[in-house]
Design an enzyme around this catalytic site. Structure first.
Site, PDB file in Angstrom:
ATOM      1  N   TYR A  92       0.833  -1.207   0.000  1.00  0.00           N
ATOM      2  CA  TYR A  92       0.000   0.000   0.000  1.00  0.00           C
ATOM      3  C   TYR A  92       0.868   1.257   0.000  1.00  0.00           C
ATOM      4  O   TYR A  92       1.815   1.375   0.778  1.00  0.00           O
ATOM      5  CB  TYR A  92      -0.894  -0.021   1.243  1.00  0.00           C
ATOM      6  CG  TYR A  92      -1.850   1.129   1.370  1.00  0.00           C
ATOM      7  CD1 TYR A  92      -3.006   1.186   0.603  1.00  0.00           C
ATOM      8  CD2 TYR A  92      -1.603   2.143   2.281  1.00  0.00           C
ATOM      9  CE1 TYR A  92      -3.902   2.237   0.741  1.00  0.00           C
ATOM     10  CE2 TYR A  92      -2.484   3.204   2.433  1.00  0.00           C
ATOM     11  CZ  TYR A  92      -3.634   3.248   1.650  1.00  0.00           C
ATOM     12  OH  TYR A  92      -4.515   4.292   1.792  1.00  0.00           O
ATOM     13  N   SER A 137       3.360  -6.639   2.064  1.00  0.00           N
ATOM     14  CA  SER A 137       2.123  -6.118   2.617  1.00  0.00           C
ATOM     15  C   SER A 137       0.934  -6.479   1.731  1.00  0.00           C
ATOM     16  O   SER A 137       0.680  -7.653   1.504  1.00  0.00           O
ATOM     17  CB  SER A 137       2.259  -4.601   2.821  1.00  0.00           C
ATOM     18  OG  SER A 137       1.175  -4.085   3.561  1.00  0.00           O
ATOM     19  N   MET A 138       0.206  -5.493   1.187  1.00  0.00           N
ATOM     20  CA  MET A 138      -0.878  -5.830   0.263  1.00  0.00           C
ATOM     21  C   MET A 138      -0.350  -6.559  -0.965  1.00  0.00           C
ATOM     22  O   MET A 138      -1.063  -7.361  -1.572  1.00  0.00           O
ATOM     23  CB  MET A 138      -1.633  -4.571  -0.142  1.00  0.00           C
ATOM     24  CG  MET A 138      -2.542  -4.014   0.937  1.00  0.00           C
ATOM     25  SD  MET A 138      -3.598  -2.698   0.281  1.00  0.00           S
ATOM     26  CE  MET A 138      -4.583  -2.306   1.714  1.00  0.00           C
ATOM     27  N   ASP A 172       5.418  -6.123  13.956  1.00  0.00           N
ATOM     28  CA  ASP A 172       4.575  -5.549  12.899  1.00  0.00           C
ATOM     29  C   ASP A 172       3.198  -5.186  13.465  1.00  0.00           C
ATOM     30  O   ASP A 172       2.431  -6.062  13.851  1.00  0.00           O
ATOM     31  CB  ASP A 172       4.434  -6.564  11.767  1.00  0.00           C
ATOM     32  CG  ASP A 172       3.784  -5.982  10.526  1.00  0.00           C
ATOM     33  OD1 ASP A 172       3.113  -4.940  10.619  1.00  0.00           O
ATOM     34  OD2 ASP A 172       3.960  -6.580   9.448  1.00  0.00           O
ATOM     35  N   HIS A 178       6.691  -3.389  10.347  1.00  0.00           N
ATOM     36  CA  HIS A 178       6.085  -3.740   9.063  1.00  0.00           C
ATOM     37  C   HIS A 178       7.011  -3.487   7.871  1.00  0.00           C
ATOM     38  O   HIS A 178       6.848  -4.105   6.815  1.00  0.00           O
ATOM     39  CB  HIS A 178       4.789  -2.931   8.886  1.00  0.00           C
ATOM     40  CG  HIS A 178       3.967  -3.335   7.696  1.00  0.00           C
ATOM     41  ND1 HIS A 178       3.465  -4.605   7.538  1.00  0.00           N
ATOM     42  CD2 HIS A 178       3.554  -2.620   6.601  1.00  0.00           C
ATOM     43  CE1 HIS A 178       2.772  -4.665   6.409  1.00  0.00           C
ATOM     44  NE2 HIS A 178       2.815  -3.478   5.818  1.00  0.00           N
TER      45      HIS A 178
END
Length: 423
Positions: free
Chosen positions: A216, A288-289, A334, A364
């Site tokens: 993201y 992540s995404m 995270d 993260h």
């Protein structure tokens, strides 16, 4: 009469001894399953060349509707070929040859027919080569050629260092760059994704493709550190920019698929630096995404044979159907996508997949450029994809066994490690 009986008894005993002493014929090994496969064409993205050598009789390769067409499997090194199995879909070959090659260029025909009937065929052959192909010259239907499975049996084969890739060591895998020189190429007219920069080996040969997908608000900078590392160990890597910075995991999964499609198309097209560089096998790494997108690509696109979701994020989705090898890299602190929330439940649900889970210190951002221990992260990712996309078992000790234990047992380096070894 007594003499004849004695002679017959002696001959029978001799024959029995000779029969007992004769060694059994060596069983032929299945050499082709999971090896890199390429083809002259594919009907669509759901019927790639790799589907004919994946051991799954529910997936298939199919070609476009024209003659001739071919499907080739790379056994990794020169092997003795004794049998070939063909499981045709309804679209079969009436006339075809089985051919072998040491270099993928000069071919020797070891079987030929003009009276193919389709169905399941087992062909006894006698040949040698690293590459084996089925070459269709006359279709049996108005459609193309379609194989559920293409199986090559024999002895030898396996991993060959090839293409200038030497035996890996801890020091070489933890270095910034691997043994192959690389160059970059900007994708012209990206289709289905925002932008793409390809890093590829300049040496000859064909390699698996790997798609890198950011998270993201992320850009190509997110995983820029990984592209040259992978390419210098024998991969063609496309680092992707998304259509928008806010694309959700599902959209990122579709963009991974689109990037893989365009990467293979560039490899099949003349007049660009990637021509001939792609062997048709694909993998993906995402953050992540983008890591959630990797999971979606593994679930939805059979061309993707292994994936590395890093700090993956994708709420309320079940990935128990994923069967491809998957390496989850997560970060201990995270606050966005902790392993316990996403990666661990996915790992536990994927009962049919080979799996690796490594949690490391950091938040993260730990897998991104400029964060975390890139020497060890790179070593693990290169080893995992080399093993599962190239079938190169020389990299297995860095993930399973005594060699990896120096990492696994170092609590300052690894805070949690799970795997399905031995692989």
């Amino acid at each position: 009469m007594t003499a004849l009986i004695a002679l017959a008894t002696a001959l029978g005993l001799a024959l029995t001894l000779l029969t007992a002493a004769a060694p059994p014929a060596a069983a032929a090994d299945l050499l082709s399953q999971g090896r890199p496969a390429t083809s002259s064409s594919t009907e669509n993205a759901a019927t790639p060349a790799s589907a004919a050598v994946d051991g799954n009789t529910g997936t298939r390769w199919s070609s476009t509707f024209s003659d001739p067409q071919w499907l080739t499997v790379d056994l990794g090194s020169i092997a003795t070929i004794s049998r070939v199995g063909l499981r045709w879909e309804a679209a079969y070959a009436r006339a075809f040859q089985i051919q072998t090659s040491d270099n993928g260029t000069a071919w020797t025909t070891i079987y030929s027919t003009t009276k193919g009937t389709g169905g399941a065929q087992t062909l006894d052959v006698d040949g040698k080569g690293r590459y084996v192909r089925v070459q269709g010259t006359q279709r049996g239907t108005a459609y193309g050629y379609s194989l559920w499975e293409f199986q090559v049996y024999g002895s030898g084969g396996g991993t060959s260092p090839g293409n200038g890739i030497p035996d890996p060591t801890t020091a070489s895998l933890e270095a910034t760059d691997g043994p192959l020189t690389t160059a970059t190429y900007t994708v012209p007219g990206p289709s289905g994704f925002g932008s793409g920069t390809v890093t590829y080996p300049t040496t000859g040969g064909s390699y698996p493709g790997v798609v890198l997908m950011p998270g993201y608000q992320g850009t190509q900078e997110n995983l820029r550190w990984l592209a040259p590392r992978l390419a210098s160990w024998g991969f063609v890597v496309i680092n992707v920019g998304t259509n928008t910075l806010t694309d959700d995991p599902a959209a990122r999964g579709r963009q991974i698929t689109a990037a893989g499609t365009q990467l293979i198309a560039l490899g099949n097209a003349p007049g660009n630096p990637l021509s001939g560089k792609l062997n048709g096998t694909l993998g993906a790494v995402g953050h992540s995404m983008g890591g959630g997108g990797v999971m979606a690509a593994l679930r939805d696109d059979p061309r993707f044979r292994a994936g590395v979701p890093t700090a993956p994020y994708y709420p309320n989705v079940n990935f128990s159907s994923v069967t491809d090898p998957t390496f989850f890299l997560t970060c201990q602190s995270d606050p966005v996508a902790h392993g316990d929330t996403y990666a661990v439940p996915w790992y536990n649900s994927m009962s049919q997949a080979e799996k690796l889970y490594i949690e490391v210190p950091g938040d993260h951002l730990c897998p991104m450029t400029g964060y975390g221990d890139k020497a060890t992260q790179g070593k693990w990712i290169v080893s995992f994809l080399s093993l599962w996309l190239r079938g190169d078992t020389r990299f297995s000790p860095f993930l399973c066994g005594a060699v990896r234990d120096a990492d696994k047992n170092n609590t300052s380096l690894v805070t949690r490690w799970m795997d399905t070894c031995q692989f």
